[in-house]
Design an enzyme around this catalytic site. Structure first.
Site, mmCIF file in Angstrom:
data_model
loop_
_atom_site.group_PDB
_atom_site.id
_atom_site.type_symbol
_atom_site.label_atom_id
_atom_site.label_comp_id
_atom_site.label_asym_id
_atom_site.label_seq_id
_atom_site.Cartn_x
_atom_site.Cartn_y
_atom_site.Cartn_z
ATOM 1 N N GLY A 224 0.772 -1.222 -0.085
ATOM 2 C CA GLY A 224 -0.081 -0.031 0.057
ATOM 3 C C GLY A 224 0.857 1.409 -0.127
ATOM 4 C CB ALA A 225 4.214 1.976 -0.768
ATOM 5 C CB SER A 226 0.191 4.057 -4.714
ATOM 6 O OG SER A 226 -0.964 3.914 -4.174
ATOM 7 C CB VAL B 65 -2.659 -7.302 0.192
ATOM 8 C CG1 VAL B 65 -1.400 -6.495 -0.043
ATOM 9 C CG2 VAL B 65 -3.874 -6.461 1.167
ATOM 10 C CE1 TYR C 40 -8.509 1.513 9.166
ATOM 11 C CE2 TYR C 40 -8.770 2.322 11.280
ATOM 12 C CZ TYR C 40 -8.208 2.102 10.100
ATOM 13 O OH TYR C 40 -6.685 2.825 10.080
ATOM 14 C CB ALA D 148 -13.086 -5.958 14.437
ATOM 15 C CE LYS E 80 -5.563 -0.655 10.427
ATOM 16 N NZ LYS E 80 -4.291 -0.985 9.452
ATOM 17 C CB ILE F 292 -1.789 9.883 9.628
ATOM 18 C CG1 ILE F 292 -1.425 9.127 10.702
ATOM 19 C CG2 ILE F 292 -0.379 10.407 8.944
ATOM 20 C CD1 ILE F 292 -0.525 9.987 12.041
HETATM 21 P P1 NAP Z 1 -4.205 5.849 1.974
HETATM 22 O O1 NAP Z 1 -3.410 7.258 1.580
HETATM 23 O O2 NAP Z 1 -5.591 5.919 1.331
HETATM 24 O O3 NAP Z 1 -3.416 4.737 0.968
HETATM 25 C C1 NAP Z 1 -3.693 3.503 1.104
HETATM 26 C C2 NAP Z 1 -2.881 2.506 0.292
HETATM 27 O O4 NAP Z 1 -3.045 1.257 0.332
HETATM 28 C C3 NAP Z 1 -2.788 2.990 -1.058
HETATM 29 O O5 NAP Z 1 -1.386 2.725 -1.607
HETATM 30 C C4 NAP Z 1 -3.562 1.729 -1.885
HETATM 31 O O6 NAP Z 1 -3.348 1.343 -3.182
HETATM 32 C C5 NAP Z 1 -3.348 0.788 -0.850
HETATM 33 N N1 NAP Z 1 -4.313 -0.262 -0.803
HETATM 34 C C6 NAP Z 1 -5.566 -0.251 -0.558
HETATM 35 N N2 NAP Z 1 -6.001 -1.497 -0.442
HETATM 36 C C7 NAP Z 1 -5.301 -2.255 -0.978
HETATM 37 C C8 NAP Z 1 -5.167 -3.635 -1.446
HETATM 38 N N3 NAP Z 1 -6.250 -4.405 -1.268
HETATM 39 N N4 NAP Z 1 -3.964 -4.234 -1.970
HETATM 40 C C9 NAP Z 1 -3.078 -3.564 -1.855
HETATM 41 N N5 NAP Z 1 -2.984 -2.239 -1.761
HETATM 42 C C10 NAP Z 1 -4.071 -1.590 -1.281
HETATM 43 O O7 NAP Z 1 -4.274 5.395 3.387
HETATM 44 P P2 NAP Z 1 -3.342 5.821 4.585
HETATM 45 O O8 NAP Z 1 -4.157 6.636 5.383
HETATM 46 O O9 NAP Z 1 -1.835 6.137 4.106
HETATM 47 O O10 NAP Z 1 -3.371 4.137 5.286
HETATM 48 C C11 NAP Z 1 -2.410 3.423 5.141
HETATM 49 C C12 NAP Z 1 -2.482 2.274 6.480
HETATM 50 O O11 NAP Z 1 -2.394 3.270 7.778
HETATM 51 C C13 NAP Z 1 -3.731 1.736 6.666
HETATM 52 O O12 NAP Z 1 -3.405 0.395 6.992
HETATM 53 C C14 NAP Z 1 -4.561 2.699 7.548
HETATM 54 O O13 NAP Z 1 -5.463 1.713 8.065
HETATM 55 C C15 NAP Z 1 -3.381 3.086 8.646
HETATM 56 N N6 NAP Z 1 -4.055 4.108 9.385
HETATM 57 C C16 NAP Z 1 -3.953 5.394 8.748
HETATM 58 C C17 NAP Z 1 -4.477 6.410 9.727
HETATM 59 C C18 NAP Z 1 -4.985 7.781 8.989
HETATM 60 O O14 NAP Z 1 -5.345 8.644 9.814
HETATM 61 N N7 NAP Z 1 -4.436 7.778 7.631
HETATM 62 C C19 NAP Z 1 -4.676 6.228 11.056
HETATM 63 C C20 NAP Z 1 -4.133 5.099 11.573
HETATM 64 C C21 NAP Z 1 -3.951 4.035 10.433
HETATM 65 P P3 NAP Z 1 -3.882 2.264 -4.485
HETATM 66 O O15 NAP Z 1 -4.527 3.451 -4.254
HETATM 67 O O16 NAP Z 1 -2.794 2.321 -5.519
HETATM 68 O O17 NAP Z 1 -5.142 1.274 -4.729
#
Ligand code: NAP
Length: 243
Positions: free
Chosen positions: A12-14, A64, A153, A155, A157, A186
């Site tokens: 998920g690094a795009s 994934v 979500y 559950a 995490k 974030i």
């Molecule tokens: P984001 O900006 O929406 O990015 C999500 C990334 O996950 C994208 O690269 C997306 O790929 C990829 N992705 C989603 N479903 C996927 C799948 N089935 N297979 C492979 N890749 C997948 O989200 P983020 O905020 O950076 O979140 C990243 C992680 O941090 C997540 O696990 C999230 O639950 C956790 N988190 C985020 C926050 C927050 O406040 N932002 C807080 C706590 C935890 P594409 O876009 O290319 O499809």
């Protein structure tokens, strides 16, 4: 990929947190396997940043949750498995529990728990054979505290934190360290549509975190300085939850 540099796979690094982790680990000296699901243009942009940091970057687009695709895409990596695996791919599908439909429940559980399972079980036997490795699972404050509208979500995490603890104990003797990082709010696309001004008032530090601030913690956990740390969950949350 260079033979001399260690490698890291970040799912998920795009964009968002995963992109920041990939760039930080590149700056730390890792070559990067960059997974994403659908946003090819954005993944290419992150790859450019990784390369600008002096690292190699291989794009690995796969979902994934698709076990067969995971195995097929990761098979070429198995001879020299990455030293670091960051399970970060994820999304939220919020809804009050009484109104939550099947898709919102299963898709969120699927991406965070089955995604972790699919990717980790593919790489782990080879990491164990090498007797070294770091696995970092990106959890969430929601998995520590619960959050209204996020039973699915939370559950997922909380489950990921539990899996982190169990796996850490299982593989410690093979010198593989497994930890979770639990971000609070974030600044990424995931926050779109939320009442941000209201939420910020609940954060003791008075602001949202930046993806890079999560990446710094991951960077530390992947470094030589973190060789005696496993099975833990590290909060990066501006003080919104204190354990
Ligand atoms: P984001 O900006 O929406 O990015 C999500 C990334 O996950 C994208 O690269 C997306 O790929 C990829 N992705 C989603 N479903 C996927 C799948 N089935 N297979 C492979 N890749 C997948 O989200 P983020 O905020 O950076 O979140 C990243 C992680 O941090 C997540 O696990 C999230 O639950 C956790 N988190 C985020 C926050 C927050 O406040 N932002 C807080 C706590 C935890 P594409 O876009 O290319 O499809």
């Amino acid at each position: 990929m260079s033979d001399s540099r260690p490698t890291a796979l970040v799912t998920g690094a795009s964009k968002g947190i995963g992109a920041a982790i990939a760039v930080q680990l590149a700056q730390d000296g890792f070559d990067i396997f960059l997974n994403y699901r659908s946003d090819h243009n954005q993944a290419e942009r992150v790859a450019e940043q990784v390369k600008a940091a002096g690292a190699s970057c291989a794009l690995l687009p796969f979902d994934v949750t698709d076990g067969e695709a995971v195995e097929a895409q990761l098979a070429p990596l198995l001879d020299t498995p990455p030293f670091v695996l960051v399970n970060n791919a994820g999304f939220a599908a919020d809804s009050l529990f009484g109104m939550m439909d099947d898709t919102s429940w299963t898709s969120v559980i699927d991406v965070h728990l089955n995604g972790f399972f699919n990717v980790t079980r593919t790489l782990l036997p080879r990491m164990m054979r090498k007797r070294k490795g770091r696995i970092i699972n990106i959890a969430s404050t929601a998995g520590q505290t619960g959050n209204p509208g996020q039973a699915n979500y939370s559950a997922a995490k909380a489950g990921l934190i539990g899996a982190t603890k169990s796996l850490a104990v299982e593989v410690a003797k093979r010198n593989i360290l497994v930890n979770a990082v639990a971000p609070g709010f974030i600044e990424t696309e995931m926050l779109e549509g939320l009442p941000v001004d209201e939420i910020k008032k609940r954060v003791p530090l008075g602001r949202f975190g930046k993806p890079e601030e999560v990446a710094y913690m991951v960077s530390f956990l992947c470094s030589d300085k973190a060789q005696y740390i496993t099975g833990q969950t590290f909060s990066v949350n501006g003080g919104i939850f204190t354990s």
